[in-house]
Scaffold this motif. Structure first.
Motif, PDB file in Angstrom:
ATOM      1  N   UNK A 197      20.662  58.365  61.513  1.00 30.16           N
ATOM      2  CA  UNK A 197      21.702  57.661  60.772  1.00 30.16           C
ATOM      3  C   UNK A 197      22.845  57.224  61.688  1.00 30.16           C
ATOM      4  N   UNK A 198      23.153  57.979  62.716  1.00 29.98           N
ATOM      5  CA  UNK A 198      24.269  57.629  63.601  1.00 29.98           C
ATOM      6  C   UNK A 198      24.044  56.282  64.296  1.00 29.98           C
ATOM      7  N   UNK A 250      22.190  53.837  63.236  1.00 31.38           N
ATOM      8  CA  UNK A 250      22.226  52.818  62.183  1.00 31.38           C
ATOM      9  C   UNK A 250      23.670  52.449  61.876  1.00 31.38           C
ATOM     10  N   UNK A 251      24.525  53.456  61.764  1.00 29.63           N
ATOM     11  CA  UNK A 251      25.934  53.209  61.447  1.00 29.63           C
ATOM     12  C   UNK A 251      26.626  52.475  62.603  1.00 29.63           C
ATOM     13  N   UNK A 252      26.275  52.800  63.842  1.00 31.12           N
ATOM     14  CA  UNK A 252      26.925  52.163  64.992  1.00 31.12           C
ATOM     15  C   UNK A 252      26.413  50.739  65.204  1.00 31.12           C
ATOM     16  N   UNK A 253      25.107  50.538  65.095  1.00 28.77           N
ATOM     17  CA  UNK A 253      24.519  49.217  65.366  1.00 28.77           C
ATOM     18  C   UNK A 253      24.886  48.207  64.268  1.00 28.77           C
ATOM     19  N   UNK A 254      24.960  48.652  63.037  1.00 30.52           N
ATOM     20  CA  UNK A 254      25.320  47.774  61.921  1.00 30.52           C
ATOM     21  C   UNK A 254      26.734  48.138  61.468  1.00 30.52           C
ATOM     22  N   UNK A 255      27.773  47.570  62.102  1.00 33.99           N
ATOM     23  CA  UNK A 255      29.139  48.043  61.906  1.00 33.99           C
ATOM     24  C   UNK A 255      29.641  48.057  60.466  1.00 33.99           C
ATOM     25  N   UNK A 256      29.342  47.104  59.658  1.00 33.63           N
ATOM     26  CA  UNK A 256      29.845  47.118  58.284  1.00 33.63           C
ATOM     27  C   UNK A 256      28.776  47.610  57.313  1.00 33.63           C
ATOM     28  N   UNK A 257      27.548  47.165  57.510  1.00 36.12           N
ATOM     29  CA  UNK A 257      26.461  47.517  56.591  1.00 36.12           C
ATOM     30  C   UNK A 257      25.992  48.952  56.814  1.00 36.12           C
ATOM     31  N   UNK A 258      26.017  49.441  58.051  1.00 36.04           N
ATOM     32  CA  UNK A 258      25.563  50.795  58.357  1.00 36.04           C
ATOM     33  C   UNK A 258      26.315  51.877  57.594  1.00 36.04           C
ATOM     34  N   UNK A 259      27.657  51.890  57.639  1.00 33.12           N
ATOM     35  CA  UNK A 259      28.388  52.883  56.855  1.00 33.12           C
ATOM     36  C   UNK A 259      28.149  52.753  55.352  1.00 33.12           C
ATOM     37  N   UNK A 260      28.035  51.510  54.859  1.00 33.44           N
ATOM     38  CA  UNK A 260      27.738  51.324  53.428  1.00 33.44           C
ATOM     39  C   UNK A 260      26.369  51.902  53.080  1.00 33.44           C
ATOM     40  N   UNK A 261      25.376  51.651  53.939  1.00 35.55           N
ATOM     41  CA  UNK A 261      24.046  52.229  53.702  1.00 35.55           C
ATOM     42  C   UNK A 261      24.124  53.758  53.689  1.00 35.55           C
ATOM     43  N   UNK A 262      24.885  54.317  54.630  1.00 33.99           N
ATOM     44  CA  UNK A 262      25.015  55.767  54.693  1.00 33.99           C
ATOM     45  C   UNK A 262      25.621  56.324  53.405  1.00 33.99           C
ATOM     46  N   UNK A 263      26.733  55.754  52.976  1.00 29.72           N
ATOM     47  CA  UNK A 263      27.435  56.306  51.814  1.00 29.72           C
ATOM     48  C   UNK A 263      26.684  56.090  50.502  1.00 29.72           C
ATOM     49  N   UNK A 264      25.925  55.003  50.396  1.00 29.48           N
ATOM     50  CA  UNK A 264      25.242  54.734  49.126  1.00 29.48           C
ATOM     51  C   UNK A 264      23.784  55.174  49.111  1.00 29.48           C
ATOM     52  N   UNK A 265      23.135  55.212  50.271  1.00 30.11           N
ATOM     53  CA  UNK A 265      21.718  55.579  50.296  1.00 30.11           C
ATOM     54  C   UNK A 265      21.423  56.849  51.081  1.00 30.11           C
ATOM     55  N   UNK A 266      22.204  57.153  52.092  1.00 32.98           N
ATOM     56  CA  UNK A 266      21.862  58.217  53.023  1.00 32.98           C
ATOM     57  C   UNK A 266      22.315  59.608  52.655  1.00 32.98           C
ATOM     58  N   UNK A 267      23.290  59.720  51.779  1.00 26.47           N
ATOM     59  CA  UNK A 267      23.805  61.059  51.476  1.00 26.47           C
ATOM     60  C   UNK A 267      23.710  61.331  49.986  1.00 26.47           C
ATOM     61  N   UNK A 268      23.430  62.604  49.680  1.00 24.77           N
ATOM     62  CA  UNK A 268      23.425  63.047  48.278  1.00 24.77           C
ATOM     63  C   UNK A 268      24.857  63.207  47.820  1.00 24.77           C
ATOM     64  N   UNK A 269      25.104  62.879  46.600  1.00 32.87           N
ATOM     65  CA  UNK A 269      26.437  63.101  46.046  1.00 32.87           C
ATOM     66  C   UNK A 269      26.555  64.561  45.644  1.00 32.87           C
ATOM     67  N   UNK A 270      27.784  65.041  45.558  1.00 36.62           N
ATOM     68  CA  UNK A 270      28.002  66.445  45.216  1.00 36.62           C
ATOM     69  C   UNK A 270      27.513  66.768  43.821  1.00 36.62           C
ATOM     70  N   UNK A 271      27.541  65.799  42.888  1.00 31.88           N
ATOM     71  CA  UNK A 271      27.041  66.070  41.538  1.00 31.88           C
ATOM     72  C   UNK A 271      25.542  66.335  41.557  1.00 31.88           C
ATOM     73  N   UNK A 272      24.848  65.631  42.470  1.00 33.88           N
ATOM     74  CA  UNK A 272      23.397  65.772  42.553  1.00 33.88           C
ATOM     75  C   UNK A 272      22.995  67.055  43.265  1.00 33.88           C
ATOM     76  N   UNK A 273      23.835  67.511  44.185  1.00 38.87           N
ATOM     77  CA  UNK A 273      23.494  68.678  45.002  1.00 38.87           C
ATOM     78  C   UNK A 273      24.669  69.634  44.996  1.00 38.87           C
ATOM     79  N   UNK A 274      24.522  70.745  44.318  1.00 40.61           N
ATOM     80  CA  UNK A 274      25.598  71.731  44.316  1.00 40.61           C
ATOM     81  C   UNK A 274      24.997  73.127  44.339  1.00 40.61           C
TER      82      UNK A 274
END
Length: 124
Positions: free
Chosen positions: A37-38, A40-64
């Motif tokens: 993921x790192x 991806x986030x660096x190579x795609x400066x704007x889209x990479x972080x968006x992909x990480x936050x919306x697709x790459x990480x579980x939300x706390x509601x989903x995983x607790x």
């Protein structure tokens, strides 16, 4: 002003995404492993972080509490249950009480014997 502000916001989001990837629990990462993921986030400066936050990480509601919300609750072993139990239901507590009571009885018996031995001494 906007020419300075937009790059600062992009750099801030990029740094925040990289730090988030590093510190997040491995069980909450989706799609790719953390080390992938790192770049991806660096190579795609704007889209990479968006992909990480919306697709790459579980939300706390989903995983607790170390498990997903849809997972069934863990079942306790037979004869044991989760959570606090009353002291009079706890076998360890009852065993400790019995040991303490036996020790107190032994101490009383030893004190009684010492007193009897002390009474046998001749008085001057």
């Amino acid at each position: 002003m906007v020419r300075v502000l937009i790059p600062l916001i992009l750099v801030g989001i990029l740094v925040f995404a990289i730090v988030d990837i590093i510190v997040i629990d491995n069980a909450r990462v989706r799609g790719l492993p953390k080390f992938a993921w790192i770049p991806v986030v660096i190579v795609l400066p704007f889209i990479g972080p968006l992909l990480w936050f919306f697709l790459g990480r579980e939300r706390l509601e989903e995983y607790s509490n170390g498990r997903y919300a849809n997972d069934p609750a863990p079942t306790p072993e037979p004869g044991r249950r989760f959570g606090p139990i009353a002291p009079d239901d706890d076998p360890d507590f009852l065993g400790r009480l019995n040991r303490e009571q036996e020790q107190e009885e032994r101490i009383r018996e030893l004190e009684k014997r010492l007193k009897e031995l002390g009474d046998d001494k001749p008085k001057d």
